[in-house]
Design an enzyme around this catalytic site. Sequence first.
Site, PDB file in Angstrom:
ATOM      1  N   GLY A 179     -11.047   3.639   3.565  1.00 41.88           N
ATOM      2  CA  GLY A 179     -12.256   4.073   4.234  1.00 41.88           C
ATOM      3  C   GLY A 179     -12.422   2.225   4.618  1.00 41.88           C
ATOM      4  O   GLY A 179     -12.756   1.924   4.195  1.00 41.88           O
TER       5      GLY A 179
ATOM      6  N   CYS B 233      -7.347   1.600  -1.827  1.00 44.55           N
ATOM      7  CA  CYS B 233      -8.421   1.280  -0.602  1.00 44.55           C
ATOM      8  C   CYS B 233      -9.623   1.504  -1.025  1.00 44.55           C
ATOM      9  O   CYS B 233      -9.648   1.108  -3.118  1.00 44.55           O
ATOM     10  CB  CYS B 233      -7.487   1.141   0.445  1.00 44.55           C
ATOM     11  SG  CYS B 233      -8.479  -0.486   1.179  1.00 44.55           S
ATOM     12  N   TYR B 234     -10.180   1.344  -0.640  1.00 42.57           N
ATOM     13  CA  TYR B 234     -11.813   1.727  -1.051  1.00 42.57           C
ATOM     14  C   TYR B 234     -11.680   2.503  -1.954  1.00 42.57           C
ATOM     15  O   TYR B 234     -12.785   2.923  -2.791  1.00 42.57           O
ATOM     16  CB  TYR B 234     -12.129   2.696   0.576  1.00 42.57           C
ATOM     17  CG  TYR B 234     -13.631   3.758   0.857  1.00 42.57           C
ATOM     18  CD1 TYR B 234     -14.914   2.435   0.706  1.00 42.57           C
ATOM     19  CD2 TYR B 234     -13.824   4.439   0.189  1.00 42.57           C
ATOM     20  CE1 TYR B 234     -16.215   2.883   0.715  1.00 42.57           C
ATOM     21  CE2 TYR B 234     -15.169   5.077  -0.004  1.00 42.57           C
ATOM     22  CZ  TYR B 234     -16.105   4.034   0.134  1.00 42.57           C
ATOM     23  OH  TYR B 234     -17.402   4.109   0.144  1.00 42.57           O
TER      24      TYR B 234
ATOM     25  N   HIS C  73      -1.649  -0.845   0.417  1.00 45.77           N
ATOM     26  CA  HIS C  73      -1.681   0.629   1.129  1.00 45.77           C
ATOM     27  C   HIS C  73      -0.269   0.806   0.563  1.00 45.77           C
ATOM     28  O   HIS C  73       0.071   0.062   1.559  1.00 45.77           O
ATOM     29  CB  HIS C  73      -1.819   0.453   2.424  1.00 45.77           C
ATOM     30  CG  HIS C  73      -3.536   0.416   3.380  1.00 45.77           C
ATOM     31  ND1 HIS C  73      -3.625   1.584   3.073  1.00 45.77           N
ATOM     32  CD2 HIS C  73      -4.188  -1.007   3.245  1.00 45.77           C
ATOM     33  CE1 HIS C  73      -4.879   0.928   3.446  1.00 45.77           C
ATOM     34  NE2 HIS C  73      -5.138  -0.186   2.844  1.00 45.77           N
TER      35      HIS C  73
ATOM     36  N   GLU D  36       1.498   3.480   1.584  1.00 40.79           N
ATOM     37  CA  GLU D  36       1.898   4.517   2.573  1.00 40.79           C
ATOM     38  C   GLU D  36       2.069   3.788   3.823  1.00 40.79           C
ATOM     39  O   GLU D  36       3.479   4.363   4.527  1.00 40.79           O
ATOM     40  CB  GLU D  36       0.546   5.656   3.332  1.00 40.79           C
ATOM     41  CG  GLU D  36      -0.390   4.744   3.636  1.00 40.79           C
ATOM     42  CD  GLU D  36      -1.852   4.020   2.416  1.00 40.79           C
ATOM     43  OE1 GLU D  36      -1.547   3.968   1.837  1.00 40.79           O
ATOM     44  OE2 GLU D  36      -3.144   3.952   3.151  1.00 40.79           O
TER      45      GLU D  36
ATOM     46  N   ASP E  15       7.135  22.577  19.546  1.00 38.56           N
ATOM     47  CA  ASP E  15       6.797  23.174  18.953  1.00 38.56           C
ATOM     48  C   ASP E  15       6.468  24.719  19.544  1.00 38.56           C
ATOM     49  O   ASP E  15       6.222  26.051  18.355  1.00 38.56           O
ATOM     50  CB  ASP E  15       4.700  22.503  19.188  1.00 38.56           C
ATOM     51  CG  ASP E  15       5.024  20.875  18.703  1.00 38.56           C
ATOM     52  OD1 ASP E  15       5.925  20.678  18.404  1.00 38.56           O
ATOM     53  OD2 ASP E  15       3.815  20.687  19.097  1.00 38.56           O
TER      54      ASP E  15
ATOM     55  N   LYS F 155       6.095  17.077  12.775  1.00 42.08           N
ATOM     56  CA  LYS F 155       6.836  17.035  13.618  1.00 42.08           C
ATOM     57  C   LYS F 155       8.441  17.149  13.086  1.00 42.08           C
ATOM     58  O   LYS F 155       8.971  18.261  13.911  1.00 42.08           O
ATOM     59  CB  LYS F 155       6.204  16.045  14.239  1.00 42.08           C
ATOM     60  CG  LYS F 155       7.428  16.584  15.777  1.00 42.08           C
ATOM     61  CD  LYS F 155       6.341  16.713  16.838  1.00 42.08           C
ATOM     62  CE  LYS F 155       7.309  17.222  18.764  1.00 42.08           C
ATOM     63  NZ  LYS F 155       6.033  17.666  19.245  1.00 42.08           N
TER      64      LYS F 155
END
Length: 511
Positions: free
Chosen positions: A54, A81-82, A168, A170, A226, A367
């Site tokens: 954040g 992180c945050y 991070h 990710e 979609d 997706k």
Amino acid sequence: MQETIVILDFGGQYKQLIARRVRECSVYCVILPHTTPLEALRAMPLKGIILTGGPRSVRDPQSPTCSSTVFSLGVPVLGICYGAQLMAHILGGSVRKAQVSEYGNADLILDASSGIFRDVPQTTTCWMSHTDRIERVPDGFAVTAHTADCPVAAMEQAARGLYAVQFHPEVVHTPDGARMIRTFVREICGCSGDWQMSSFVQTQTEWLRERIGNGRVLLGLSGGVDSSVTAALLSRAIGKQLICVFVDHGLLRKGEADEVASVFGAGGEFDLQFVRVPAQQLFYDALAGAAEPEQKRKIIGEQFIRVFEAEAEKIGAVEFLAQGTIYPDVIESGSGGAVIKSHHNVGGLPNAVSFRAIIEPLRSLFKDEVRAVGRELGLPESLVNRQPFPGPGLAVRIVGEVTAEKVRIVQEADAIFREELDRAGIDTGEGQFFAALSNMRSVGVMGDDRTYAYAVVLRAVLTSDFMTARAARLPYEVLEESMHRIINEVRGVNRVLYDLTSKPPSTIELE
Ligand code: XMP
């Protein structure tokens, strides 16, 4: 009841990527606001919690926080992180402003053996982006990794299942990050990997049957991935109770309305009840004078609903409206963080609609998961792999006010660009490739005359998740040939620009 990892959102830009990584481990996860009540967490089949990054500082009392009970719910917690700093702060450690802000790649050196770093080399690369840092870890915690500028790059109290990383994991710039997340969710949280698209189809079909009963459902079908997958799923669940309405809003790509009608309409390969509604003028009139992107999106959302309502009225006894909303639409339309864009099928909808309920069977999927569901349902690869096309159509590819003239320009330029890409054999499967219209008119010379005309923008981005993207390095000849043809064949254009910007900082669409 699916095993669930909850991602508590503290405003980090990468929350969607964290969710992607967890899903890639066949584990279901949801992103929830950091204010989610503890009772709501306790009521879920919760297997673990991840605290996102954040932009704020935990040293500021106004910053987002969570209850200390989050760390003793009996499930493992990973702070990123945050989230890592918050864990340290709440549990009695200390966080200070770092002498040097760390941004970008750093060498991560492991200090102690740790469950979360299983199979990770002793020195690896990680992606850092922080101004504060953990100065002292809470009692009972061990420091498990550091970098040159960050003495506590990771800490843990394994006995309580508490883990924290300053970097991070990710993002792709942390090459071992996906492995760390996998170890966290599968080994430490003990998730079995029960999130499979085949079981999704099965449970969703049953749920839809139960929810809908004998009611009729109207689905807004655009022909995109979609809504087509939504149609196939609903058709499997409720057969002829489904009516697909295709709104030709005059903002589709060149020839697309006829294509969609030929695939889904009478005589097409799908046995669906299909209604085509010509609504070009309605949309153009409603959009006249609107130049602001969010306003345009809201107008389009509103018009869609009004068309659906009118069709439902004609058909009679339609209780439900179905839409092909997917998870990124929900997240980007603002589930706690900043509203980047109101996706027309989420934030763009008016509050009052005359349907009993809205059904969005793909609302929790990313997706690639939607594509996997499409394959499960037997949709052809050509449809499943279509490039995404936004619900508001060319309106978000025309900067500023939409007019029939601008739509014509962008349709023609786009058709030429796509033809040239095809001709050059460019693989467009991993991204989005299109022409857009800037709102800029500039001076040119054609023959012996001065022109004052529009600039077309060519956009070609490579992306795997549509969250981040980079401009494709198209062969120069393709760009040059597209430019020549657009200038020569499309009236009203005297300049063609290639958009080199990545996402972030820009977005894929121009609005
Ligand atoms: P952006 O422009 O936000 O786009 O980088 C990310 C992806 O979302 C698509 N997009 C939309 N899809 N309704 C949709 O159904 C919308 O309002 C909308 N806006 C953007 C965009 O085409 C890209 O794939």
